[in-house]
Design a protein around this motif. Structure first.
Motif, mmCIF file in Angstrom:
data_model
loop_
_atom_site.group_PDB
_atom_site.id
_atom_site.type_symbol
_atom_site.label_atom_id
_atom_site.label_comp_id
_atom_site.label_asym_id
_atom_site.label_seq_id
_atom_site.Cartn_x
_atom_site.Cartn_y
_atom_site.Cartn_z
ATOM 1 N N ASP A 116 0.849 -1.189 0.000
ATOM 2 C CA ASP A 116 0.000 0.000 0.000
ATOM 3 C C ASP A 116 0.884 1.237 0.000
ATOM 4 N N SER A 117 0.919 1.929 -1.136
ATOM 5 C CA SER A 117 1.750 3.135 -1.272
ATOM 6 C C SER A 117 0.911 4.406 -1.314
ATOM 7 N N GLY A 118 -0.299 4.336 -0.795
ATOM 8 C CA GLY A 118 -1.141 5.516 -0.750
ATOM 9 C C GLY A 118 -2.152 5.581 -1.869
ATOM 10 N N GLY A 119 -1.895 4.874 -2.967
ATOM 11 C CA GLY A 119 -2.853 4.795 -4.050
ATOM 12 C C GLY A 119 -3.668 3.522 -3.929
ATOM 13 N N ARG A 120 -3.872 2.864 -5.040
ATOM 14 C CA ARG A 120 -4.594 1.599 -5.011
ATOM 15 C C ARG A 120 -3.643 0.498 -4.563
ATOM 16 N N PRO A 121 -3.940 -0.198 -3.454
ATOM 17 C CA PRO A 121 -3.034 -1.243 -2.955
ATOM 18 C C PRO A 121 -2.888 -2.376 -3.959
ATOM 19 N N TYR A 122 -1.687 -2.956 -3.991
ATOM 20 C CA TYR A 122 -1.443 -4.134 -4.819
ATOM 21 C C TYR A 122 -1.346 -5.341 -3.900
ATOM 22 N N GLN A 123 -2.103 -6.386 -4.209
ATOM 23 C CA GLN A 123 -2.093 -7.594 -3.383
ATOM 24 C C GLN A 123 -1.702 -8.801 -4.209
ATOM 25 N N GLY A 124 -0.739 -9.558 -3.696
ATOM 26 C CA GLY A 124 -0.346 -10.811 -4.320
ATOM 27 C C GLY A 124 -0.706 -11.973 -3.420
ATOM 28 N N ILE A 125 -1.297 -13.002 -3.998
ATOM 29 C CA ILE A 125 -1.690 -14.182 -3.227
ATOM 30 C C ILE A 125 -0.522 -15.160 -3.169
ATOM 31 N N VAL A 126 -0.225 -15.632 -1.985
ATOM 32 C CA VAL A 126 0.889 -16.554 -1.760
ATOM 33 C C VAL A 126 0.323 -17.948 -1.515
ATOM 34 N N GLU A 127 0.704 -18.899 -2.345
ATOM 35 C CA GLU A 127 0.290 -20.284 -2.122
ATOM 36 C C GLU A 127 1.100 -20.860 -0.966
ATOM 37 N N ILE A 128 0.408 -21.327 0.057
ATOM 38 C CA ILE A 128 1.103 -21.815 1.250
ATOM 39 C C ILE A 128 1.696 -23.190 0.999
ATOM 40 N N ASP A 129 3.013 -23.267 1.158
ATOM 41 C CA ASP A 129 3.745 -24.522 1.079
ATOM 42 C C ASP A 129 3.853 -25.068 2.499
ATOM 43 N N GLY A 130 3.388 -26.301 2.697
ATOM 44 C CA GLY A 130 3.384 -26.871 4.033
ATOM 45 C C GLY A 130 4.754 -27.001 4.668
ATOM 46 N N GLU A 131 5.803 -26.905 3.851
ATOM 47 C CA GLU A 131 7.158 -27.036 4.389
ATOM 48 C C GLU A 131 7.498 -25.883 5.320
ATOM 49 N N SER A 132 7.240 -24.653 4.881
ATOM 50 C CA SER A 132 7.601 -23.490 5.680
ATOM 51 C C SER A 132 7.073 -22.222 5.031
ATOM 52 N N LEU A 133 7.066 -21.113 5.795
ATOM 53 C CA LEU A 133 6.718 -19.816 5.234
ATOM 54 C C LEU A 133 7.777 -19.379 4.236
ATOM 55 N N ALA A 134 9.035 -19.680 4.508
ATOM 56 C CA ALA A 134 10.119 -19.314 3.587
ATOM 57 C C ALA A 134 9.907 -19.956 2.219
#
Length: 286
Positions: A116-134
């Motif tokens: 969110d840079s003050g304009g229209r926020p950009y959102q990316g969806i992250v596919e959750i890998d069961g191994e780890s957040l990394a």
């Protein structure tokens, strides 16, 4: 140099840029008003380090928010880092949940990164890998942003830290070099952050490479809650229900989930709040 910092660096002979993050004081402050178990503490610490590394990797003026929501065990995890490297975050877990690892903790959850840079926020969806957040975020950078990345995150109750390595777009790298850097990054442990880390740790990890280290950015815990935002919570609750709580309890208390700050509202406050055209309460950041 502050231990709470993110330090960018680059390789002179390889098309790779990176950053190392080390949070201690701000990380402990984030946990102060919560009683997380070891798995949630580790996961929230990974999120804190990861969001700081993402913030370092992007040019923006505003805030980056990492969210994991809707899981059967992990109901909510929110981590936010501003372009000034102010950080805050929290997690909420089901009372009867007893997950044994990250895969069980994040099962059925959705993860998103919002810029969110003050304009229209950009959102990316992250596919959750069961191994780890990394691993989940590596897939996100590779597939959604087309930037091959290595991410290593470590955390315990005292430290949240990690390293991000990214290929420079448009410049090929020998696969053997890229795999070698991944192996070196994966040797990182929480024990490496007993001191202030930074320049010395980067040099230790990549002793065979010519690395240029840039000026670190200081990271601070800073919650942006305020009296006005607490009043907004009551407005969302509605006049009728606010007055009902007031009648039953004699007052209303709003507690910030990020910093634990308590704000009390009495009958006069509630009356003022729901009268049209009143002057809003003063802002204050705790």
């Amino acid at each position: 140099m502050s231990a709470d910092s993110v330090t960018p660096f680059g390789f002179e002979s390889l098309p790779v840029r990176g950053a190392l993050i080390h949070l201690s004081r701000s990380w402990r402050r984030m946990q102060r008003d919560h009683d997380y178990d070891a798995l949630v503490t580790e996961t929230l610490g990974h999120a804190a380090a990861a969001t700081g590394l993402i913030a370092q990797s992007l040019k923006f003026d505003g805030a980056i928010t990492l969210q994991i929501l809707g899981g059967s065990a992990l109901h909510m995890l929110v981590m936010q880092v501003t372009s000034d490297f102010d950080v805050r975050g929290m997690a909420a877990v089901a009372d009867d949940a007893a997950p044994g690892d990250f895969a069980e903790l994040a099962r059925n959850a959705q993860c998103a990164v919002t810029v969110d840079s003050g304009g229209r926020p950009y959102q990316g969806i992250v596919e959750i890998d069961g191994e780890s957040l990394a691993a989940s975020l590596e897939h996100y950078f590779d597939r959604s942003m087309q930037v091959p990345s290595h991410i290593v995150l470590v955390a315990n109750a005292d430290v949240a830290a990690g390293i991000l390595l990214q290929q420079v777009p448009g410049e090929p790298i020998d696969p053997d070099d890229w795999n070698r850097l991944r192996f070196l990054a994966q040797t990182l442990t929480t024990g490496d952050f007993d001191g202030q880390a930074g320049l010395e740790l980067i040099g230790k990890l990549f002793a065979e490479d010519d690395v240029r280290v840039y000026k670190p950015r200081v990271v601070n815990f800073n919650c942006r809650c305020s009296a006005a935002r607490a009043e907004d919570v009551l407005k969302m609750l509605g006049e009728e229900e606010s007055r009902q709580v007031l009648a039953e309890q004699g007052g209303i208390e709003i507690i910030c989930e990020y910093c634990g700050h308590r704000r009390h509202f009495d009958a006069v406050d509630v009356e003022r709040l729901f009268i049209d055209n009143v002057v809003p309460g003063p802002e204050s950041v705790q």
